[in-house]
Write a protein that holds these residues in place. Structure first.
Motif, short mmCIF file in Angstrom:
data_model
loop_
_atom_site.label_atom_id
_atom_site.label_comp_id
_atom_site.label_asym_id
_atom_site.label_seq_id
_atom_site.Cartn_x
_atom_site.Cartn_y
_atom_site.Cartn_z
N GLU A 191 2.73 16.27 -42.64
CA GLU A 191 3.01 15.12 -41.77
C GLU A 191 4.51 14.84 -41.75
O GLU A 191 5.10 14.59 -40.68
N LEU A 192 5.15 14.85 -42.92
CA LEU A 192 6.59 14.63 -42.98
C LEU A 192 7.35 15.69 -42.21
O LEU A 192 8.40 15.41 -41.62
N ALA A 193 6.83 16.92 -42.21
CA ALA A 193 7.48 18.03 -41.50
C ALA A 193 7.14 18.06 -40.01
O ALA A 193 7.64 18.94 -39.29
N GLY A 194 6.30 17.14 -39.55
CA GLY A 194 5.96 17.10 -38.14
C GLY A 194 4.96 18.13 -37.70
O GLY A 194 4.87 18.47 -36.52
N LEU A 195 4.15 18.64 -38.65
CA LEU A 195 3.21 19.71 -38.34
C LEU A 195 1.75 19.29 -38.54
O LEU A 195 0.87 20.15 -38.61
N GLY A 196 1.51 17.99 -38.59
CA GLY A 196 0.15 17.52 -38.82
C GLY A 196 -0.84 17.96 -37.77
O GLY A 196 -2.03 18.17 -38.07
N ASP A 197 -0.40 18.12 -36.52
CA ASP A 197 -1.30 18.55 -35.45
C ASP A 197 -1.42 20.07 -35.35
O ASP A 197 -2.34 20.57 -34.70
N VAL A 198 -0.50 20.78 -35.96
CA VAL A 198 -0.47 22.25 -35.86
C VAL A 198 -1.33 22.89 -36.93
O VAL A 198 -1.94 23.94 -36.71
N VAL A 199 -1.40 22.25 -38.11
CA VAL A 199 -2.12 22.80 -39.26
C VAL A 199 -3.36 21.98 -39.54
O VAL A 199 -3.30 20.74 -39.60
N LYS A 200 -4.49 22.66 -39.72
CA LYS A 200 -5.73 22.00 -40.13
C LYS A 200 -6.10 22.52 -41.51
O LYS A 200 -6.21 23.74 -41.71
N ILE A 201 -6.29 21.61 -42.47
CA ILE A 201 -6.69 21.99 -43.82
C ILE A 201 -8.19 21.75 -43.97
O ILE A 201 -8.68 20.65 -43.71
N VAL A 202 -8.90 22.78 -44.37
CA VAL A 202 -10.34 22.70 -44.62
C VAL A 202 -10.54 22.71 -46.13
O VAL A 202 -10.13 23.66 -46.81
N THR A 203 -11.16 21.68 -46.68
CA THR A 203 -11.35 21.60 -48.12
C THR A 203 -12.71 22.16 -48.53
O THR A 203 -13.69 22.05 -47.79
N GLY A 204 -12.74 22.76 -49.71
CA GLY A 204 -13.96 23.36 -50.23
C GLY A 204 -13.69 24.75 -50.75
O GLY A 204 -12.62 25.33 -50.52
N SER A 205 -14.65 25.31 -51.47
CA SER A 205 -14.51 26.67 -52.00
C SER A 205 -14.30 27.66 -50.87
O SER A 205 -14.95 27.58 -49.82
N SER A 206 -13.40 28.60 -51.08
CA SER A 206 -12.97 29.46 -49.97
C SER A 206 -14.08 30.36 -49.43
O SER A 206 -14.21 30.51 -48.20
N THR A 207 -14.89 30.96 -50.29
CA THR A 207 -15.86 31.95 -49.81
C THR A 207 -16.92 31.34 -48.90
O THR A 207 -17.12 31.82 -47.78
N PRO A 208 -17.63 30.26 -49.32
CA PRO A 208 -18.57 29.64 -48.38
C PRO A 208 -17.87 29.04 -47.17
O PRO A 208 -18.44 29.01 -46.07
N SER A 209 -16.62 28.56 -47.35
CA SER A 209 -15.88 28.03 -46.20
C SER A 209 -15.65 29.12 -45.15
O SER A 209 -15.77 28.87 -43.95
N LEU A 210 -15.32 30.32 -45.62
CA LEU A 210 -15.12 31.43 -44.69
C LEU A 210 -16.41 31.80 -43.97
O LEU A 210 -16.40 32.12 -42.78
N LYS A 211 -17.52 31.74 -44.70
CA LYS A 211 -18.81 32.08 -44.11
C LYS A 211 -19.16 31.13 -42.97
O LYS A 211 -19.83 31.53 -42.00
N ASN A 212 -18.71 29.89 -43.07
CA ASN A 212 -19.05 28.87 -42.07
C ASN A 212 -17.89 28.52 -41.16
O ASN A 212 -17.98 27.57 -40.38
N LEU A 213 -16.80 29.29 -41.22
CA LEU A 213 -15.57 28.86 -40.58
C LEU A 213 -15.67 28.81 -39.05
O LEU A 213 -15.09 27.93 -38.42
N ARG A 214 -16.39 29.74 -38.47
CA ARG A 214 -16.49 29.73 -37.00
C ARG A 214 -17.14 28.44 -36.51
O ARG A 214 -16.68 27.83 -35.53
N LYS A 215 -18.18 28.00 -37.19
CA LYS A 215 -18.84 26.76 -36.81
C LYS A 215 -17.93 25.56 -37.07
O LYS A 215 -17.83 24.64 -36.24
N THR A 216 -17.24 25.58 -38.21
CA THR A 216 -16.36 24.47 -38.57
C THR A 216 -15.25 24.28 -37.55
O THR A 216 -14.87 23.15 -37.22
N LEU A 217 -14.74 25.39 -37.02
CA LEU A 217 -13.55 25.35 -36.17
C LEU A 217 -13.83 25.46 -34.67
O LEU A 217 -12.89 25.42 -33.87
N ASN A 218 -15.11 25.62 -34.27
CA ASN A 218 -15.39 25.94 -32.87
C ASN A 218 -14.66 27.22 -32.47
O ASN A 218 -13.98 27.28 -31.44
N LEU A 219 -14.78 28.23 -33.31
CA LEU A 219 -14.07 29.49 -33.10
C LEU A 219 -15.09 30.59 -32.79
O LEU A 219 -15.59 31.26 -33.69
N PRO A 220 -15.43 30.79 -31.51
CA PRO A 220 -16.48 31.75 -31.17
C PRO A 220 -16.01 33.19 -31.31
O PRO A 220 -14.81 33.48 -31.27
#
Length: 346
Positions: free
Chosen positions: A171-200
């Motif tokens: 936010e201080l660097a002015g990139l709050g809208d450019v970067v999205k941080i997804v919290t949680g363990s990486s492996t299950p997050s990756l498995k669900n990432l398309r749904k999380t991000l609307n990334l078909p």
């Protein structure tokens, strides 16, 4: 396999003794960093990205303040991949000569990071996206439209504390809208990432920066392959492959499809195997791990939360190291840069 690219610049000043095996994160320094950044008058009112990066680096010089950041020397090399415009290159080009040319259309739009930590690398790399893609749609407004002109930097972080620190720095660097941080363990997050991000599908990431728990590197790459998040044209940058090192990961990205297919015929390992050591001589990095230890990639770390990646053994990578330094201890380190060239027919 090319040898380690040695950074010809002088090593940075030594602010800390080597910290491997000691407490060097998670003891309150990350929260203290955010409070420090927010207290600096010079970081108010949109100062830009470099003052924030400089302030993070300066904080890390203090006693008991070592920060696990990519640092300036390796970071500069990776930034060139994002910011440089080159013509498209096909075939099995050597990475050292043509890596920038393998960036589709000369520009990266979608970047994925595993391990936000305090946000240094996200600021370092994501700051180029708005000027390169001023008319694109950024993560907060993504939809499931496959034709949508998406751009952005997605960062996965397990720690809520680190994620909060990174968000504050962004936010201080002015990139709050450019970067999205997804919290949680990486492996299950990756498995669900398309749904999380609307990334078909078939959308993929142009670049992946891996800088989280070292035993997760290989399994998480396999999951990304299965999910199509990594595909021909993706550039994968893995940090800390010399310090502390990651032989299983290097063996996977340096293996041939035939080697990986043969490994898939073997049963998974139920316990963690003995770790293969790094080469004793730096000159041996040129040939190290091209023939293994692939067997170590059959083990799934507990931190994967039960998600095992089989991967896509038909993907062909070309890899090379970008040398650098730990920004605080002066120890040599490197990033492994792997270009996914194509999918080989079995």
């Amino acid at each position: 396999m090319a040898p380690v690219a040695i950074d010809e610049r002088p090593a940075p000043p030594k602010y800390h003794e080597p910290v491997q095996g000691t407490v060097y994160h998670g003891d309150g320094r990350e929260e203290a960093l955010l409070k420090h950044l927010q207290s600096l008058p010079e970081l108010q009112n949109n100062p830009g990205t470099q003052p924030v990066l400089d302030a993070i680096h300066e904080f890390g010089k203090g006693e008991n303040r070592y920060l696990m950041s990519v640092g300036d020397t390796k970071g500069t090399g990776i930034e060139k991949l994002i910011n440089e415009k080159k013509p498209k290159v096909s075939g099995q080009a050597r990475v050292g000569a043509d890596i920038a040319g393998l960036i589709t259309s000369g520009l990266m739009k979608l970047v994925l990071e595993l391990g936000s930590y305090v946000g240094y690398s996200a600021i370092c790399f994501a700051r180029h996206l708005p000027k390169l893609h001023p008319d694109s749609i950024y993560p907060a407004n993504w939809t499931g439209d496959v034709n949508e002109d998406k751009a952005g930097y997605i960062s996965l972080e397990k720690s809520e504390v680190y994620a909060a620190t990174a968000r504050g720095a962004l936010e201080l660097a002015g990139l709050g809208d450019v970067v999205k941080i997804v919290t949680g363990s990486s492996t299950p997050s990756l498995k669900n990432l398309r749904k999380t991000l609307n990334l078909p599908r078939p959308l993929k990431f142009d670049m992946v920066f891996i800088d989280h728990l070292k035993p997760l590197y290989t399994n998480d790459l396999k999951v990304m392959e299965e999910e199509g998040l990594v595909a021909p044209g993706t550039i994968i940058v893995a940090d800390n492959v010399v310090k502390p090192g990651n032989p299983p990961y290097l063996s996977y990205v340096r293996a041939t499809p035939a080697q990986k297919r043969a490994m898939l015929d073997r049963p998974p390992l139920k316990t963690q195997p003995a770790t293969t050591p790094n080469p004793a001589d730096a000159n041996d990095w040129e040939t190290a791990f091209c023939d293994g230890p692939l067997e170590e990639t059959l083990w799934t770390p507990d931190e994967s939360d039960g998600v095992t990646g089989r991967g896509d053994p038909d993907l062909v990578y070309s890899s090379e190291m970008i040398g650098g330094w730990d920004p605080y201890t002066g120890e040599r380190d490197a990033c492994e840069v792997s270009v996914c060239l194509r999918k080989e027919s079995n």
